[in-house]
Design a protein around this motif. Structure first.
Motif, PDB file in Angstrom:
ATOM      1  N   GLU A 182       0.834  -1.207   0.000  1.00  0.00           N
ATOM      2  CA  GLU A 182       0.000   0.000   0.000  1.00  0.00           C
ATOM      3  C   GLU A 182       0.866   1.254   0.000  1.00  0.00           C
ATOM      4  N   ILE A 183       1.909   1.230   0.784  1.00  0.00           N
ATOM      5  CA  ILE A 183       2.742   2.419   0.918  1.00  0.00           C
ATOM      6  C   ILE A 183       3.499   2.699  -0.373  1.00  0.00           C
ATOM      7  N   ILE A 184       4.095   1.651  -0.917  1.00  0.00           N
ATOM      8  CA  ILE A 184       4.902   1.852  -2.120  1.00  0.00           C
ATOM      9  C   ILE A 184       4.016   2.097  -3.332  1.00  0.00           C
ATOM     10  N   GLY A 185       2.893   1.364  -3.380  1.00  0.00           N
ATOM     11  CA  GLY A 185       2.062   1.432  -4.574  1.00  0.00           C
ATOM     12  C   GLY A 185       1.069   2.571  -4.584  1.00  0.00           C
ATOM     13  N   ASN A 186       0.963   3.271  -3.486  1.00  0.00           N
ATOM     14  CA  ASN A 186      -0.089   4.267  -3.392  1.00  0.00           C
ATOM     15  C   ASN A 186       0.182   5.457  -4.293  1.00  0.00           C
ATOM     16  N   GLU A 187      -0.746   5.685  -5.236  1.00  0.00           N
ATOM     17  CA  GLU A 187      -0.501   6.796  -6.155  1.00  0.00           C
ATOM     18  C   GLU A 187      -1.437   7.956  -5.919  1.00  0.00           C
ATOM     19  N   SER A 188      -2.296   7.824  -4.932  1.00  0.00           N
ATOM     20  CA  SER A 188      -3.169   8.952  -4.626  1.00  0.00           C
ATOM     21  C   SER A 188      -2.315   9.997  -3.900  1.00  0.00           C
ATOM     22  N   ASN A 189      -2.944  11.079  -3.482  1.00  0.00           N
ATOM     23  CA  ASN A 189      -2.120  12.080  -2.795  1.00  0.00           C
ATOM     24  C   ASN A 189      -1.993  11.814  -1.296  1.00  0.00           C
ATOM     25  N   LYS A 190      -2.473  10.638  -0.877  1.00  0.00           N
ATOM     26  CA  LYS A 190      -2.234  10.243   0.509  1.00  0.00           C
ATOM     27  C   LYS A 190      -0.824   9.686   0.587  1.00  0.00           C
ATOM     28  N   ARG A 191      -0.061  10.170   1.542  1.00  0.00           N
ATOM     29  CA  ARG A 191       1.256   9.551   1.671  1.00  0.00           C
ATOM     30  C   ARG A 191       1.627   9.382   3.126  1.00  0.00           C
ATOM     31  N   VAL A 192       2.564   8.481   3.335  1.00  0.00           N
ATOM     32  CA  VAL A 192       3.088   8.249   4.679  1.00  0.00           C
ATOM     33  C   VAL A 192       4.436   8.932   4.733  1.00  0.00           C
ATOM     34  N   ASN A 193       4.571   9.897   5.613  1.00  0.00           N
ATOM     35  CA  ASN A 193       5.814  10.676   5.587  1.00  0.00           C
ATOM     36  C   ASN A 193       6.997   9.893   6.159  1.00  0.00           C
ATOM     37  N   ALA A 194       8.174  10.201   5.630  1.00  0.00           N
ATOM     38  CA  ALA A 194       9.372   9.459   6.013  1.00  0.00           C
ATOM     39  C   ALA A 194       9.733   9.708   7.482  1.00  0.00           C
ATOM     40  N   GLY A 195       9.280  10.835   8.008  1.00  0.00           N
ATOM     41  CA  GLY A 195       9.527  11.119   9.421  1.00  0.00           C
ATOM     42  C   GLY A 195       8.822  10.108  10.313  1.00  0.00           C
ATOM     43  N   LEU A 196       7.660   9.676   9.875  1.00  0.00           N
ATOM     44  CA  LEU A 196       6.923   8.673  10.647  1.00  0.00           C
ATOM     45  C   LEU A 196       7.685   7.345  10.625  1.00  0.00           C
ATOM     46  N   LEU A 197       8.220   7.026   9.450  1.00  0.00           N
ATOM     47  CA  LEU A 197       8.989   5.783   9.334  1.00  0.00           C
ATOM     48  C   LEU A 197      10.209   5.810  10.260  1.00  0.00           C
ATOM     49  N   THR A 198      10.866   6.950  10.316  1.00  0.00           N
ATOM     50  CA  THR A 198      12.118   7.029  11.076  1.00  0.00           C
ATOM     51  C   THR A 198      11.908   7.534  12.504  1.00  0.00           C
ATOM     52  N   TYR A 199      10.665   7.528  12.935  1.00  0.00           N
ATOM     53  CA  TYR A 199      10.355   7.890  14.331  1.00  0.00           C
ATOM     54  C   TYR A 199      11.243   7.136  15.337  1.00  0.00           C
ATOM     55  N   PRO A 200      11.416   5.804  15.158  1.00  0.00           N
ATOM     56  CA  PRO A 200      12.250   5.092  16.129  1.00  0.00           C
ATOM     57  C   PRO A 200      13.718   5.526  16.106  1.00  0.00           C
ATOM     58  N   THR A 201      14.215   5.958  14.946  1.00  0.00           N
ATOM     59  CA  THR A 201      15.595   6.450  14.918  1.00  0.00           C
ATOM     60  C   THR A 201      15.713   7.702  15.779  1.00  0.00           C
ATOM     61  N   LEU A 202      14.749   8.599  15.596  1.00  0.00           N
ATOM     62  CA  LEU A 202      14.788   9.853  16.356  1.00  0.00           C
ATOM     63  C   LEU A 202      14.688   9.580  17.851  1.00  0.00           C
ATOM     64  N   MET A 203      13.817   8.650  18.212  1.00  0.00           N
ATOM     65  CA  MET A 203      13.676   8.322  19.629  1.00  0.00           C
ATOM     66  C   MET A 203      14.959   7.688  20.176  1.00  0.00           C
ATOM     67  N   ALA A 204      15.561   6.825  19.370  1.00  0.00           N
ATOM     68  CA  ALA A 204      16.828   6.217  19.795  1.00  0.00           C
ATOM     69  C   ALA A 204      17.882   7.298  20.013  1.00  0.00           C
ATOM     70  N   VAL A 205      17.886   8.298  19.137  1.00  0.00           N
ATOM     71  CA  VAL A 205      18.870   9.369  19.272  1.00  0.00           C
ATOM     72  C   VAL A 205      18.635  10.177  20.553  1.00  0.00           C
ATOM     73  N   ASP A 206      17.358  10.463  20.846  1.00  0.00           N
ATOM     74  CA  ASP A 206      17.053  11.159  22.103  1.00  0.00           C
ATOM     75  C   ASP A 206      17.747  10.463  23.278  1.00  0.00           C
ATOM     76  N   ILE A 207      17.675   9.156  23.245  1.00  0.00           N
ATOM     77  CA  ILE A 207      18.166   8.352  24.370  1.00  0.00           C
ATOM     78  C   ILE A 207      19.686   8.214  24.313  1.00  0.00           C
ATOM     79  N   LEU A 208      20.193   7.859  23.119  1.00  0.00           N
ATOM     80  CA  LEU A 208      21.620   7.540  23.003  1.00  0.00           C
ATOM     81  C   LEU A 208      22.493   8.778  23.105  1.00  0.00           C
ATOM     82  N   ILE A 209      21.991   9.896  22.633  1.00  0.00           N
ATOM     83  CA  ILE A 209      22.829  11.101  22.644  1.00  0.00           C
ATOM     84  C   ILE A 209      23.105  11.556  24.081  1.00  0.00           C
ATOM     85  N   GLN A 210      22.218  11.164  25.001  1.00  0.00           N
ATOM     86  CA  GLN A 210      22.444  11.472  26.419  1.00  0.00           C
ATOM     87  C   GLN A 210      23.055  10.286  27.150  1.00  0.00           C
TER      88      GLN A 210
END
Ligand code: TRP
Length: 349
Positions: free
Chosen positions: A129-157
C-alpha cells in the motif's frame, strides 16, 4: 556517578491522569535519586501533527504541566527537543545504520501509516500500500524514522534507564539494537544499552472513562490535569457503568473495575473498601461511587491545575527553565555527537 534517566512526552495535547500516574508522579520521585532528563518531544509531534499554530502552545502546555506536577528544574534537566540541534544531526548519522525493513515492521508505524492511508484492516499488505499508493495520501518518512529519532534522544544522552509505557517497549528494543549495532560496527563501546524503568515495581495502567481500555488522548476518554472542576465532575458522572450487581458477590464487569481502579489510585483504602463491600452486597449506587471518585480526583488535580495556570502566565520563568535545560542537555549531546563524528570518520580540515 548517578545513573542517567531520560524520558519524553510528545507535544500533541494536554497531559491526563494516565500520564500523571504512569509517568509524571514517578518522574517526581526519580529526580531525587537519578541524573534525570525530561523533555518535550516537539520534533516527534511533527510526524503526525504538523500544525504551526498549535505546536508552540502544545510545548508550552506540557512544560507548564511538567513543572506543575512537581518536576524541579534544579534537580532534573527539563528541555525541549528542538532546542538541541545535535539531535537532528545524530538522527541523520544514525539513520545510515538503520534498515527501512525493520522500521516498516514496527507496530506503531504500521498503525499510524494505516491511519494516514485510511486502511482499516490489519492486513500485512501495508508495504504494498505504501509503495504502490498513487493517490495524494502519503506516509511521511519522518513517521517511518520515528524510532531512529527516539533512539537518538536516548543515546545522545547515554541514558541507562528510560521510563516508558508498554506501547513504547518496541521502540526501546530498537534503540538497544541500534546501540549494539553501532558499537559493534565501529568496534567501540560508545552507547550503553538502555532499559525500561519502572520506578517502584509494577507499571500502573490507568483506565479511561468509556468502560474499555486505557486512558489515552486518541480514545477521547481522558481526565485532563487542566480540566475545570465542573467539566471533570461531568465527565466522571458520565462514565460508563453497567446495570449493577443482581446477586451477592457477582463478578465485577470491566467498566466497574475501571472505576475501582481509578479509586485505588485516588481514594483512601477505606473508601475503596466501602464501595467494594457495597458492590458485593448489592447495595452499591453508582451515582454515589462516581461522586466520591470525582471528589477524590479533584483533590489531586485541582491544585495542579492552579499551578499550571500560574506557570503558563509566567513567560519569563518558562524561558529561564528551558534555556537552562537546553544548556545542560546540549553540553552532553554535543560531546556525544563529536565522538560519533570522529568514530564515523567525519573530520575537519
Ligand atoms: N515516543 C514517546 C511516546 O510517544 C515519546 C518519546 C520520544 C520518548 N523520544 C523519547 C520517550 C525518548 C522516552 C525516551 O510516548
Amino acid at each position: 556517578m548517578k545513573e542517567v534517566v531520560l524520558s519524553g512526552i510528545r507535544a500533541t495535547g494536554n497531559l491526563h491522569l494516565g500520564n500523571y500516574f504512569g509517568a509524571l508522579s514517578k518522574f517526581v520521585r526519580m529526580q531525587n535519586d537519578y541524573d534525570c532528563l525530561f523533555f518535550i518531544a516537539d520534533l516527534h509531534a511533527l510526524t503526525t501533527h504538523p500544525d504551526p499554530k498549535m505546536l508552540h502552545s502544545n510545548v508550552k502546555n506540557i512544560l507548564a504541566e511538567y513543572l506543575a506536577a512537581g518536576i524541579d528544574p534544579e534537580k532534573a534537566t527539563i528541555f525541549v527537543q528542538s532546542d538541541i540541534p545535535e539531535i537532528s544531526e545524530l538522527y541523520l548519522l544514525l539513520n545510515m545504520h538503520v534498515g527501512i525493513g525493520e522500521l516498516m515492521r514496527t507496530a506503531s508505524f504500521k498503525d499510524k501509516a494505516r491511519k494516514q492511508l485510511g486502511i482499516k484492516s490489519d492486513s500485512d499488505d501495508i508495504e504494498k500500500e505504501i509503495i504502490g499508493n498513487e493517490s495524494n495520501k502519503r506516509v511521511n518518512a519522518g513517521l517511518l524514522t520515528y524510532p531512529t529519532l527516539m533512539a537518538v534522544d536516548i543515546l545522545i544522552q547515554k541514558a541507562h534507564k528510560v521510563p516508558v509505557g508498554k506501547d513504547q517497549e518496541q521502540h526501546l528494543e530498537l534503540t538497544r539494537r541500534f546501540a549494539r549495532r553501532f558499537n559493534s560496527f565501529y568496534g567501540v563501546e560508545l552507547f550503553p544499552e538502555p532499559e525500561n524503568f519502572n520506578f517502584g515495581g509494577t507499571p500502573v495502567k490507568v483506565p479511561g472513562l468509556d468502560g474499555s481500555g486505557k486512558m489515552g488522548k486518541s480514545e477521547g476518554n481522558c481526565i485532563y490535569l487542566i480540566d475545570e472542576e465542573k467539566v471533570l465532575r461531568k465527565k466522571v458522572m458520565r462514565a460508563v457503568t453497567d446495570e449493577g450487581p443482581k446477586e451477592p458477590n457477582s463478578p465485577v464487569s470491566q467498566p466497574i473495575q475501571n472505576l475501582f481502579t481509578l479509586m485505588e489510585l485516588t481514594s483512601s483504602p477505606e473508601t475503596l473498601q466501602q464501595f467494594r463491600d457495597a458492590y458485593a452486597d448489592c447495595s452499591i449506587r453508582y451515582g454515589d461511587l462516581k461522586k466520591q471518585l470525582a471528589e477524590d480526583i479533584l483533590r489531586i488535580t485541582l491544585p495542579i491545575r492552579e499551578r499550571i495556570l500560574d506557570i503558563q502566565n509566567d513567560d519569563a520563568y518558562l524561558s529561564r527553565v528551558v534555556r537552562q535545560g537546553a544548556e545542560r542537555a546540549r553540553e552532553r549531546a554535543a560531546k556525544t555527537l563529536q565522538e560519533v563524528r570522529e568514530i564515523m570518520g567525519i573530520r575537519k580540515f
